[in-house]
Design an enzyme around this catalytic site. Sequence first.
Site, PDB file in Angstrom:
ATOM      1  N   ASP A   1      63.969   3.270  35.540  1.00 41.03           N
ATOM      2  CA  ASP A   1      62.967   3.824  34.875  1.00 41.03           C
ATOM      3  C   ASP A   1      63.056   5.046  34.318  1.00 41.03           C
ATOM      4  O   ASP A   1      62.265   5.489  33.488  1.00 41.03           O
ATOM      5  CB  ASP A   1      61.643   3.861  35.699  1.00 41.03           C
TER       6      ASP A   1
ATOM      7  N   ARG B   1      57.371 -10.134  26.828  1.00 41.75           N
ATOM      8  CA  ARG B   1      58.572  -9.872  27.798  1.00 41.75           C
ATOM      9  C   ARG B   1      58.910 -11.062  28.440  1.00 41.75           C
ATOM     10  O   ARG B   1      58.171 -12.041  28.775  1.00 41.75           O
ATOM     11  CB  ARG B   1      58.161  -8.639  28.824  1.00 41.75           C
TER      12      ARG B   1
ATOM     13  N   GLN C   1      62.126  -7.199  40.452  1.00 43.76           N
ATOM     14  CA  GLN C   1      60.757  -7.923  40.485  1.00 43.76           C
ATOM     15  C   GLN C   1      61.126  -9.460  40.619  1.00 43.76           C
ATOM     16  O   GLN C   1      60.358 -10.241  41.152  1.00 43.76           O
ATOM     17  CB  GLN C   1      60.279  -7.750  38.858  1.00 43.76           C
TER      18      GLN C   1
ATOM     19  N   LYS D   1      54.286   3.491  42.331  1.00 42.64           N
ATOM     20  CA  LYS D   1      53.718   2.211  41.624  1.00 42.64           C
ATOM     21  C   LYS D   1      54.241   1.002  42.301  1.00 42.64           C
ATOM     22  O   LYS D   1      53.550   0.152  42.529  1.00 42.64           O
ATOM     23  CB  LYS D   1      54.231   2.265  39.987  1.00 42.64           C
ATOM     24  N   SER D   2      55.478   1.128  42.668  1.00 44.13           N
ATOM     25  CA  SER D   2      56.113  -0.379  42.937  1.00 44.13           C
ATOM     26  C   SER D   2      55.394  -0.465  44.591  1.00 44.13           C
ATOM     27  O   SER D   2      55.035  -1.795  44.790  1.00 44.13           O
ATOM     28  CB  SER D   2      57.534  -0.228  43.412  1.00 44.13           C
TER      29      SER D   2
ATOM     30  N   LYS E   1      62.248  -3.678  28.992  1.00 42.69           N
ATOM     31  CA  LYS E   1      61.170  -3.154  29.783  1.00 42.69           C
ATOM     32  C   LYS E   1      59.696  -3.115  28.877  1.00 42.69           C
ATOM     33  O   LYS E   1      59.891  -3.902  27.887  1.00 42.69           O
ATOM     34  CB  LYS E   1      61.490  -1.641  30.087  1.00 42.69           C
TER      35      LYS E   1
ATOM     36  N   ARG F   1      52.784  -3.752  45.891  1.00 39.30           N
ATOM     37  CA  ARG F   1      53.152  -4.311  47.002  1.00 39.30           C
ATOM     38  C   ARG F   1      52.076  -4.249  48.165  1.00 39.30           C
ATOM     39  O   ARG F   1      51.807  -5.308  48.889  1.00 39.30           O
ATOM     40  CB  ARG F   1      54.637  -4.009  47.531  1.00 39.30           C
TER      41      ARG F   1
ATOM     42  N   ARG G   1      63.701   0.195  25.589  1.00 39.47           N
ATOM     43  CA  ARG G   1      63.686   1.606  25.699  1.00 39.47           C
ATOM     44  C   ARG G   1      64.757   2.346  25.083  1.00 39.47           C
ATOM     45  O   ARG G   1      64.815   3.613  24.675  1.00 39.47           O
ATOM     46  CB  ARG G   1      63.715   1.847  27.254  1.00 39.47           C
TER      47      ARG G   1
ATOM     48  N   SER H   1      67.252  -7.108  39.083  1.00 38.28           N
ATOM     49  CA  SER H   1      66.065  -7.113  38.885  1.00 38.28           C
ATOM     50  C   SER H   1      65.163  -7.177  39.934  1.00 38.28           C
ATOM     51  O   SER H   1      65.016  -8.393  41.097  1.00 38.28           O
ATOM     52  CB  SER H   1      65.142  -8.123  37.964  1.00 38.28           C
TER      53      SER H   1
HETATM   54  C1  S3P Z   1      59.935  -2.777  39.565  1.00 37.59           C
HETATM   55  C2  S3P Z   1      61.225  -2.936  39.280  1.00 37.59           C
HETATM   56  C3  S3P Z   1      61.692  -2.634  38.165  1.00 37.59           C
HETATM   57  C4  S3P Z   1      61.264  -1.515  37.219  1.00 37.59           C
HETATM   58  C5  S3P Z   1      59.621  -1.456  37.414  1.00 37.59           C
HETATM   59  C6  S3P Z   1      59.287  -1.727  38.887  1.00 37.59           C
HETATM   60  C7  S3P Z   1      59.334  -3.119  40.841  1.00 37.59           C
HETATM   61  O1  S3P Z   1      62.047  -3.629  37.194  1.00 37.59           O
HETATM   62  O2  S3P Z   1      61.666  -1.320  36.065  1.00 37.59           O
HETATM   63  O3  S3P Z   1      59.144  -0.501  36.679  1.00 37.59           O
HETATM   64  O4  S3P Z   1      58.261  -2.664  41.504  1.00 37.59           O
HETATM   65  O5  S3P Z   1      59.950  -4.065  41.404  1.00 37.59           O
HETATM   66  P1  S3P Z   1      63.046  -4.729  37.328  1.00 37.59           P
HETATM   67  O6  S3P Z   1      62.911  -5.405  38.556  1.00 37.59           O
HETATM   68  O7  S3P Z   1      62.700  -6.032  36.403  1.00 37.59           O
HETATM   69  O8  S3P Z   1      64.543  -4.051  36.988  1.00 37.59           O
END
Ligand code: S3P
Length: 448
Positions: free
Chosen positions: A327, A129, A176, A28-29, A354, A33, A358, A174
């Site tokens: 996760d 969030r 993200q 997914k990440s 999240k 990207r 969780r 994080s």
């Molecule tokens: C992700 C970062 C994580 C993760 C999310 C995907 C990413 O979140 O929990 O499912 O793709 O950068 P955080 O960066 O907020 O911890």
Amino acid sequence: MSGHGTPIPMTSHPCGPLVGTAEVPGDKSISHRSLILGAMAVGETKISGLLEGEDVLDTAKAMRALGAEVIDHGGGSWSVHGVGVGGFAEPDQVIDCGNSGTGVRLIMGAVATSPITVTFTGDASLNKRPMARVTDPLALFGTRAVGRSGGRLPMTLVGAADPVPVRYEVPVPSAQVKSAVLLAGLNAPGKTVVIEKEATRDHSERMLAGFGAEITVEDTDEGRVITLTGRPELKPQVIAVPRDPSSAAFPVCAALITPGSDVLVPGIGLNPTRAGLFTTLREMGADLTYENEREEGGEPVADLRARYSPNMKGITVPPERAASMIDEYPVLSVVAANATGKTMMGGVKELRVKESDRIDAMARGLRANGVTVEEGEDWWAVEGLGIDGVPGGGTCESFLDHRIAMSFLVLGMGAQKPVSVDDGGPIATSFPVFEPLMAGLGAKLERA
Ligand code: S3P
């Protein structure tokens, strides 16, 4: 299945051995990207193995709304004709990122240093969030953001017309936030520096380098110092997305707790910033092996083989490992319930922000199925009942959170009585083939 639609109640019945090969979807990440960086490159990026879950499809729509051409060729094969760094057009509609925190936060970063105004929204989970963790550093570039109270979506970003590069120490672990700042830094002149005290997933750094950006990473006393030179011309890439370790976690953990199981999960990305769960499971005594270890598309990859493991022991998970398995704590807690002794999970405050809280969501559902859970603000502990010791029989709320829903369905596979979830719809956000894939291995899942 949709996290936005009518709830889909589901039940998982105790089952016989899970056997076979589980081909889980793309990461997914890396999928998010690939689309975003593809849209910021000049020319055509080709992607295979893209995760076609709702979260990523929402990001594909967003890239189209910002002017990139995004084409679905079928079977996970996609192409993106990018508009170049600084080339995004102002969308004429609100960008709806659905359930995806990664989608919205990364796209906010990507648009923050372009002279356009973009309004973001999401589903009921995403709109709760925190977004200030991203809009605070983006303000340093000159970006303005106006959202609801508490820095929540819906929110409008006015991109900086004249951005300045920033130096930012990320206050929470994080990826993200780190990635949003780096993506914003792409269209700022000069060097943007991001410092993280704890290493989080590094896909953005690896992929930015792959797309031809000038980016360096140094481990220093201050932490990991990432320096990006702004205004590169990103070159289109050919990307083969590895399969998602966070999705692999479900068939792997299900096999460990279901009698007689032997499951092969091929082609799983084992980037060290993502593989903490598998290390933890092995420390607990899981029969989990890595076969055919190799490198694909700049990421370490292996085939995982998980077999029924009746003698797992509870452990204290090192808090410094948290970012590499953030996760995976929900499904780890399910394995912990099937081990003997207590499993202690600390340094996990981020779990509370999240797709759901969780810790709270898992504690409620585990208790409803006869498992004792203790919790504090940034820790929780599960009292193991040993293999086949979980009574089950309870119904759990999934709180619009895919990983909570899947974790409880795994719990039911090894419990004494069936386990139900009120809504399996959100599973489609990250693992749309979860139901047929698990059924193919021998799981007994039912929509009711
Ligand atoms: C992700 C970062 C994580 C993760 C999310 C995907 C990413 O979140 O929990 O499912 O793709 O950068 P955080 O960066 O907020 O911890």
